[in-house]
Design a protein around this motif. Structure first.
Motif, PDB file in Angstrom:
ATOM      1  N   GLY A  29     -17.719  -5.118   7.073  1.00 21.31           N
ATOM      2  CA  GLY A  29     -17.426  -4.301   5.898  1.00 21.31           C
ATOM      3  C   GLY A  29     -16.296  -3.323   6.173  1.00 21.31           C
ATOM      4  N   HIS A  30     -16.285  -2.739   7.358  1.00 20.79           N
ATOM      5  CA  HIS A  30     -15.224  -1.807   7.737  1.00 20.79           C
ATOM      6  C   HIS A  30     -13.875  -2.533   7.840  1.00 20.79           C
ATOM      7  N   ILE A  31     -13.872  -3.685   8.460  1.00 24.28           N
ATOM      8  CA  ILE A  31     -12.638  -4.464   8.596  1.00 24.28           C
ATOM      9  C   ILE A  31     -12.112  -4.876   7.225  1.00 24.28           C
ATOM     10  N   LYS A  32     -13.012  -5.314   6.362  1.00 20.31           N
ATOM     11  CA  LYS A  32     -12.623  -5.742   5.023  1.00 20.31           C
ATOM     12  C   LYS A  32     -12.000  -4.583   4.240  1.00 20.31           C
ATOM     13  N   GLY A  33     -12.640  -3.419   4.317  1.00 18.86           N
ATOM     14  CA  GLY A  33     -12.103  -2.246   3.629  1.00 18.86           C
ATOM     15  C   GLY A  33     -10.752  -1.825   4.173  1.00 18.86           C
ATOM     16  N   THR A  34     -10.613  -1.828   5.496  1.00 23.51           N
ATOM     17  CA  THR A  34      -9.339  -1.457   6.114  1.00 23.51           C
ATOM     18  C   THR A  34      -8.246  -2.442   5.732  1.00 23.51           C
ATOM     19  N   TRP A  35      -8.569  -3.720   5.714  1.00 26.15           N
ATOM     20  CA  TRP A  35      -7.591  -4.752   5.343  1.00 26.15           C
ATOM     21  C   TRP A  35      -7.084  -4.521   3.924  1.00 26.15           C
ATOM     22  N   ARG A  36      -7.993  -4.258   2.999  1.00 23.51           N
ATOM     23  CA  ARG A  36      -7.587  -4.054   1.609  1.00 23.51           C
ATOM     24  C   ARG A  36      -6.789  -2.765   1.435  1.00 23.51           C
ATOM     25  N   GLU A  37      -7.177  -1.723   2.156  1.00 23.21           N
ATOM     26  CA  GLU A  37      -6.461  -0.456   2.052  1.00 23.21           C
ATOM     27  C   GLU A  37      -5.053  -0.555   2.631  1.00 23.21           C
ATOM     28  N   SER A  38      -4.869  -1.419   3.627  1.00 22.84           N
ATOM     29  CA  SER A  38      -3.569  -1.496   4.289  1.00 22.84           C
ATOM     30  C   SER A  38      -2.533  -2.245   3.466  1.00 22.84           C
ATOM     31  N   TRP A  39      -2.946  -3.016   2.478  1.00 26.74           N
ATOM     32  CA  TRP A  39      -1.983  -3.758   1.674  1.00 26.74           C
ATOM     33  C   TRP A  39      -1.497  -2.904   0.515  1.00 26.74           C
ATOM     34  N   THR A  40      -0.532  -2.080   0.795  1.00 26.34           N
ATOM     35  CA  THR A  40       0.107  -1.262  -0.229  1.00 26.34           C
ATOM     36  C   THR A  40       1.175  -2.093  -0.923  1.00 26.34           C
ATOM     37  N   PRO A  41       1.632  -1.669  -2.087  1.00 24.23           N
ATOM     38  CA  PRO A  41       2.665  -2.446  -2.790  1.00 24.23           C
ATOM     39  C   PRO A  41       3.928  -2.673  -1.959  1.00 24.23           C
ATOM     40  N   GLY A  42       4.353  -1.676  -1.212  1.00 24.88           N
ATOM     41  CA  GLY A  42       5.542  -1.846  -0.375  1.00 24.88           C
ATOM     42  C   GLY A  42       5.344  -2.903   0.685  1.00 24.88           C
ATOM     43  N   ARG A  43       4.193  -2.909   1.298  1.00 26.13           N
ATOM     44  CA  ARG A  43       3.914  -3.906   2.335  1.00 26.13           C
ATOM     45  C   ARG A  43       3.823  -5.299   1.745  1.00 26.13           C
TER      46      ARG A  43
END
Length: 134
Positions: A29-43
């Motif tokens: 769950g932590h990895i999934k949340g971090t993955w989604r948070e890291s995909w910003t529009p710029g990235r």
């Protein structure tokens, strides 16, 4: 080792497995949340540009020549499934039409029978009743 000791070891192993499973779910769950948070529009834009550049530089003509047979096989399989789906839909539509016709025939038959019974009842009442003059 006695049977009770073996059962105790099994229960202990089950507890360890359950604890590991709980930890795994929490970490996932932590990895999934971090993955989604890291995909910003710029990235996302940068990743799209990089992947487009890499795909564009990967000898597109040779890839296209090789994928011609693959694309033909994919289109053949997709048309096979589409044809099977269309045949199933046509069969289902035919069964629905038949069922509708049968239901309509049953309704017509029951209406005719009801009218005939009503007329017979009216005739029976008229034949047994005394005429009333007004």
């Amino acid at each position: 080792m006695s049977f009770d000791q073996l059962i105790a070891k099994v229960h202990q192993a089950e507890d360890v497995v359950e604890a590991q499973e709980r930890r795994l779910v929490a970490h996932w769950g932590h990895i999934k949340g971090t993955w989604r948070e890291s995909w910003t529009p710029g990235r996302i834009v940068v990743a799209g540009l990089v992947s487009g550049f890499v795909v564009g530089r990967a000898e597109p003509l040779r890839t296209a020549a090789k994928s011609g047979g693959l694309m033909q096989a994919i289109s053949m399989v997709s048309s096979l499934f589409a044809g099977g789906g269309a045949a199933a839909a046509a069969d289902q539509a035919q069964r629905a039409a038949t069922a509708t016709q049968q239901a309509a025939a049953a309704v017509d038959d029951s209406e005719e029978a009801a009218v005939a019974r009503a007329e017979a009842t009216v005739q029976a009442v008229r034949s047994t009743a005394d005429p009333i003059d007004f």
